[in-house]
Design an enzyme around this catalytic site. Structure first.
Site, PDB file in Angstrom:
ATOM      1  CD  GLU A  80      -2.934  -1.103   0.156  1.00 47.87           C
ATOM      2  OE1 GLU A  80      -3.115  -0.016  -0.450  1.00 47.87           O
ATOM      3  OE2 GLU A  80      -3.559  -2.142  -0.120  1.00 47.87           O
ATOM      4  CB  CYS A 143      -6.272  -3.203   6.372  1.00 49.41           C
ATOM      5  SG  CYS A 143      -6.546  -4.979   6.378  1.00 49.41           S
ATOM      6  CG  HIS A 165      -4.392  -5.405   1.508  1.00 48.15           C
ATOM      7  ND1 HIS A 165      -4.469  -4.020   1.560  1.00 48.15           N
ATOM      8  CD2 HIS A 165      -5.225  -5.860   2.488  1.00 48.15           C
ATOM      9  CE1 HIS A 165      -5.311  -3.666   2.530  1.00 48.15           C
ATOM     10  NE2 HIS A 165      -5.777  -4.764   3.103  1.00 48.15           N
TER      11      HIS A 165
END
Length: 198
Positions: A80, A143, A165
């Site tokens: 991310e 998350c 992820h």
């Protein structure tokens, strides 16, 4: 000199009985090169996941914190790029919380970028022919809540924080979406850990 990595995965949530993030994290070696690896299983609960991670980090004093979560609609391992200051849940967490349009930390910045080498991780994974891509949204569920809180707490320090992820495991979901074998996820996280050191 050896470095320390705190790496986290989540318990199952929703209707799932496993969470690939913890299944992969739990199978990592305790050392990767000269990096000491500490693994932590987290509840899928707003606020609590971050509290437990920060508690562990205070004891461990890690150089890196890498959090791993499940993204069932994705076919690749996705580091991310950014965490946003937003809690907006489409479903209850495992404690029954369902915040809507709330900040993670009131008054804090709108977003933080990951402080780990996300592009380097994607390149290293692709070199090993593991499906990988950058993601520009960690969502607004637990998350992202964890990722944002950690980045906020470690902004301006030497501690590097990131979030990755991973897809569903075979047998998860409705059986029609993308999946990835567990051994591939474990390999991917090992490569990511190696890449953290630069």
């Amino acid at each position: 000199m050896g470095k320390k990595l705190l790496i986290t995965g989540f318990e199952p949530f929703g209707r799932e009985t496993v969470n690939p993030s913890w299944e992969a994290v739990s199978r990592l070696e305790d050392r990767i090169g000269d990096m000491e690896i500490t693994k932590l299983r987290l509840p899928v609960v707003f606020g609590r996941a971050a509290e437990l991670t920060l508690e562990a980090a205070r004891k461990l004093q890690p150089d890196f914190i890498l959090c791993v979560g499940q993204a069932g609609n994705r076919a690749a391992v996705t580091p991310e790029v950014v965490a946003i200051n937003l809690r907006d849940a489409s479903m209850e967490d495992n404690a029954g919380n369902r915040p809507e349009d709330e900040p993670v930390i009131p008054g804090a910045p709108a977003a933080y970028f990951a402080s780990i080498p996300v592009r380097g991780i994607v390149a290293a994974l692709k070199e090993k022919e593991i499906p990988a891509a950058l993601s520009y949204s960690a969502g607004a569920y637990v998350c992202n809540d964890l990722f944002y809180t950690l980045r906020h707490c470690y902004e301006g320090t030497h501690v590097r924080v990131g979030f990755i992820h991973v897809p569903y495991l075979p047998g998860q979901g409705d059986g029609k979406g993308p999946v990835m074998e567990l051994r591939t996820m474990v390999q991917a996280l090992g490569i990511a850990a190696e890449t953290l050191k630069g």
